[in-house]
Motif scaffolding. Structure first.
Motif, PDB file in Angstrom:
ATOM      1  N   GLY A  72     -34.384  16.523  22.607  1.00 39.85           N
ATOM      2  CA  GLY A  72     -33.999  15.714  23.757  1.00 39.85           C
ATOM      3  C   GLY A  72     -32.609  15.998  24.257  1.00 39.85           C
ATOM      4  O   GLY A  72     -32.109  15.276  25.134  1.00 39.85           O
ATOM      5  N   GLN A  73     -31.957  17.043  23.747  1.00 42.36           N
ATOM      6  CA  GLN A  73     -30.618  17.408  24.203  1.00 42.36           C
ATOM      7  C   GLN A  73     -30.746  18.194  25.514  1.00 42.36           C
ATOM      8  O   GLN A  73     -31.482  19.176  25.588  1.00 42.36           O
ATOM      9  CB  GLN A  73     -29.913  18.265  23.156  1.00 42.36           C
ATOM     10  N   THR A  96     -28.149  13.381  26.814  1.00 39.51           N
ATOM     11  CA  THR A  96     -29.489  13.489  26.238  1.00 39.51           C
ATOM     12  C   THR A  96     -30.486  12.818  27.162  1.00 39.51           C
ATOM     13  O   THR A  96     -30.122  12.043  28.051  1.00 39.51           O
ATOM     14  CB  THR A  96     -29.540  12.832  24.855  1.00 39.51           C
ATOM     15  N   LEU A  97     -31.770  13.118  26.922  1.00 39.38           N
ATOM     16  CA  LEU A  97     -32.819  12.493  27.722  1.00 39.38           C
ATOM     17  C   LEU A  97     -32.836  10.983  27.530  1.00 39.38           C
ATOM     18  O   LEU A  97     -33.066  10.227  28.478  1.00 39.38           O
ATOM     19  CB  LEU A  97     -34.177  13.081  27.335  1.00 39.38           C
ATOM     20  N   ARG A  98     -32.578  10.534  26.311  1.00 35.14           N
ATOM     21  CA  ARG A  98     -32.587   9.088  26.071  1.00 35.14           C
ATOM     22  C   ARG A  98     -31.430   8.399  26.786  1.00 35.14           C
ATOM     23  O   ARG A  98     -31.594   7.307  27.341  1.00 35.14           O
ATOM     24  CB  ARG A  98     -32.534   8.798  24.571  1.00 35.14           C
ATOM     25  N   ARG A  99     -30.256   9.057  26.784  1.00 36.08           N
ATOM     26  CA  ARG A  99     -29.114   8.458  27.482  1.00 36.08           C
ATOM     27  C   ARG A  99     -29.399   8.352  28.981  1.00 36.08           C
ATOM     28  O   ARG A  99     -29.093   7.347  29.628  1.00 36.08           O
ATOM     29  CB  ARG A  99     -27.866   9.309  27.250  1.00 36.08           C
ATOM     30  N   GLU A 149     -43.110   6.855  27.600  1.00 35.96           N
ATOM     31  CA  GLU A 149     -43.962   7.062  28.764  1.00 35.96           C
ATOM     32  C   GLU A 149     -43.250   7.786  29.891  1.00 35.96           C
ATOM     33  O   GLU A 149     -43.818   7.968  30.966  1.00 35.96           O
ATOM     34  CB  GLU A 149     -44.498   5.717  29.271  1.00 35.96           C
ATOM     35  N   THR A 150     -41.998   8.185  29.674  1.00 29.25           N
ATOM     36  CA  THR A 150     -41.283   8.935  30.704  1.00 29.25           C
ATOM     37  C   THR A 150     -41.877  10.335  30.812  1.00 29.25           C
ATOM     38  O   THR A 150     -42.475  10.854  29.849  1.00 29.25           O
ATOM     39  CB  THR A 150     -39.790   9.023  30.370  1.00 29.25           C
TER      40      THR A 150
END
Length: 656
Positions: A140-141, A161-164, A184-185
């Motif tokens: 996810g980086q 990151t994707l989560r951030r 679900e993204t």
């Protein structure tokens, strides 16, 4: 020294040179002998490393000098060496000496240059695209990002990151307005191995909430495992807003169509056309032009209807106050009839103005153009008198021939002549001569309206028949001559303009000539009365139903009335002897008159059926073809009586 090189120096895979701090060489490996400027005939410790390194440039020489002097701990630099090749040179201290190595990186540099050029090309390509591109690894980086925010961000932001991004953007489903979970993204779905196409998201951006359309795909390594993800997002905020507006318009159109379900087929077609127009009108400018055109059309129709209502109201008032004079009553009744025909023609041409449908048989009659011209001159006399009082006199010349006859709708042709005469008077502000001329020309009859006014330029003349084109500014609707042209075409005729600036204008109308045939009743001959019949009248308007009943009963018919489809069906079922004729309106409070016609035809196949409607009769439809005649409101008694008596006339003709 050269005959006894150090083992470790010879083991190096690249050219290497060991230099003493005194400026002379101490050792050189085998590959270095081909790269450095070395003299095999002289002792190595008597050869200056300045000469040995001559082919690698002064920068390397200075770096070795600084390391040997202790002013530089070590050095590394790229230089161009022998044969125009690229080398990565390293200078490190080794005891009392300095080691110089030169790695050939020509191929690597070419690869790096090609990759850098490719990177610049891709960055340039995506920079001109209105899209956001993210490349992330399996953890996810985010390793690469292209959008307005990312271009200004630091490229080595380890916290990106994707989560951030998910936390910062807080994506929602734009339809149901529910938050979208992390897994679900589109990016996480792609990391799970899915292909994502066109997922709509509502995200938080610095400029506010935006709607994006996301596409995501997994990247795989040589073994087929997911090693990363590529996400492309398109900003579709304006498109989403437009879609919502179109959906709202569609819902409004659907609601309008549902409310009009009990009206006539003409209204249903109008609602459908309006719905399609609402769905198609995605551009504000187009819609404004259409609304402006409709407004101009409405203004012209309102003007013409008011002109028709004015003499009706005046004649009704005079009729009430002169009821004791039969001559006055007949005169005012004729004036009311003529004004009503003008109003009816105005309502009729709204439906046929663009289509220019030909006038159908059954609603037309024989028209004497010379007599009609006389009527129009009389009707416009007040207008001429007002103009005469303001400026010079407007004189009238009548050049009217005999038997100049055609078939058509008198109200429409009278309206066309009224438009032409009014335009001619307006074109003569200082007075002049107005000429009306009728003649027979082979199989055609002609009527011309000529003035001696200001005339038209060629450009104005070419556009004179265009709808909504006017030279009168705010005082004109631009419909007059367009209506004249439409009326002529609907009567299978033509209209032409001849004009000279400063000398006047003539408009010539041509119509098919009508010749009286033997055995054909002329308008002056009285209608042969029909035999008494049992007639069912279905009409929801109280006054209209009552007047129609009185007209029919005056001719000796037995009349039963109903106000709805249900009452009409009940009357048909309850009848002893079957009815001879069914007269029904189309728009009834509990359904369409066409459904009543279908029911009556199924039960009584020999029943004669006539339809009376306030909408434009569509005689070409399958429904209209199933009935004997279709009449349009306002109804003319003579026309109705003619249709009722038609079978009697046919039987009489066949017997003779």
């Amino acid at each position: 020294m050269i005959d006894q090189p150090a083992v470790w120096l010879e083991a190096l895979p690249m050219p290497a040179l060991l230099c003493g701090r005194d400026g002379f060489a101490r050792g050189i490996n085998r590959t270095g002998r081909d790269a450095f400027v070395w003299d095999a005939r002289a002792p190595l410790d008597r050869q200056s490393w300045r000469v040995l390194l001559f082919g690698f440039g002064q920068a390397l020489v200075e770096a070795v000098q600084q390391v040997a002097a202790g002013s530089l701990p070590q050095g590394e630099l790229e230089v161009e060496g022998p044969g125009s090749r690229r080398y990565l040179c390293r200078v490190v201290p080794v005891g009392e000496a300095v080691l110089v190595s030169a790695s050939d990186i020509t191929a690597e540099q070419a690869t790096r240059d090609a990759l850098e050029a490719l990177r610049r090309e891709y960055h340039t390509l995506w920079a001109v695209q209105p899209a956001r591109v993210l490349v992330a690894d399996a953890r996810g980086q985010v390793h690469s990002a292209l959008d307005d925010a990312d271009r200004s961000a630091s490229p080595d932001n380890e916290a990106d990151t994707l989560r951030r991004r998910w936390e910062q953007e807080a994506p929602h489903d734009p339809v149901h307005h529910q938050p979208i979970e992390w897994l679900e993204t589109p990016a996480m779905r792609a990391l799970g191995g899915q292909q994502v196409h066109g997922q709509r998201l509502e995200v938080r951006r610095p400029e506010g909430r935006r709607v994006v359309e996301a596409h995501a795909a997994p990247m795989r390594d040589a073994d087929g495992r997911v090693s990363g993800v590529v996400v492309v997002e398109w900003d579709v905020t304006e498109l989403a807003r437009l879609e919502l507006r179109v959906q709202e318009q569609a819902r409004e159109a659907a609601a309008l169509q549902a409310r009009a379900a009990s009206t006539s087929d003409s209204i249903e077609r109008l609602v459908e056309e309006r719905s399609q127009a609402l769905l198609a009108s995605q551009e504000e400018q187009v819609r404004e032009r259409r609304l402006a055109a409709v407004g101009q059309l409405a203004a012209g129709v309102m003007h013409d209807v008011n002109n028709a209502l004015n003499p009706i109201m005046a004649a009704a008032y005079l009729l009430r106050h002169h009821a004791e004079s039969p001559e006055a009553v007949r005169d005012y009744a004729d004036r009311i009839r003529k004004a009503a025909e003008i109003g009816a023609a105005t309502a009729s041409r709204v439906g046929r103005f663009i289509r220019q449908e030909p006038v159908h048989a059954g609603g037309d009659e024989v028209i004497d153009l010379s007599a009609l011209a006389d009527e129009v001159v009389d009707l416009t006399e007040p207008m001429r008198l007002r103009r005469t009082s303001e400026a010079d006199e407007v004189r009238v010349e009548r050049q009217l021939g005999a038997d100049v006859q055609t078939r058509g709708l008198p109200g429409e042709i009278r309206e066309a002549l009224l438009n032409l005469v009014q335009n001619a008077i307006d074109a003569m502000p200082n007075g002049g001569t107005l000429t009306l001329r009728t003649a027979i020309d082979g199989n055609e009859v002609c009527i011309a309206v000529r003035d001696t006014g200001v005339g038209m330029t060629e450009e104005v003349r070419e556009r004179a028949f265009d709808p909504f084109f006017s030279t009168k500014g705010a005082g004109g609707t631009g419909l007059g001559l367009a209506e004249v042209y439409g009326i002529a075409r609907r009567h299978r005729g033509s209209a032409a303009i001849t004009s000279v600036p400063g000398r006047g204008t003539e408009v010539l109308l041509r119509f098919p000539r009508w010749r009286e045939r033997s055995g054909t009743p002329t308008p002056s001959q009285p209608l042969e009365p029909a035999l008494p019949q049992r007639i069912l009248v279905v009409e929801d308007h109280d006054d209209g139903r009552d007047f129609l009943r009185r007209i029919l009963e005056a001719d000796g018919h037995a009349v039963t009335v109903a106000a709805s489809v249900r009452e009409g069906e009940a009357a048909l079922e309850a009848a002893g002897p079957p009815f001879d004729l069914l007269l029904t309106d189309v728009g009834l409070p509990d359904g369409s008159g066409w459904s009543l016609v279908k029911t009556a035809r199924a039960r009584f196949p020999d029943l004669r059926v006539g339809v009376i409607t306030g909408w434009e009769p569509q005689v070409g439809t399958s429904e209209a073809q199933a009935v004997e005649f279709v009449l349009r409101k306002p109804l003319r008694a003579a026309e109705l009586k003619s249709h009722i008596a038609a079978p009697l006339r046919r039987d009489t003709t066949s017997e003779t």
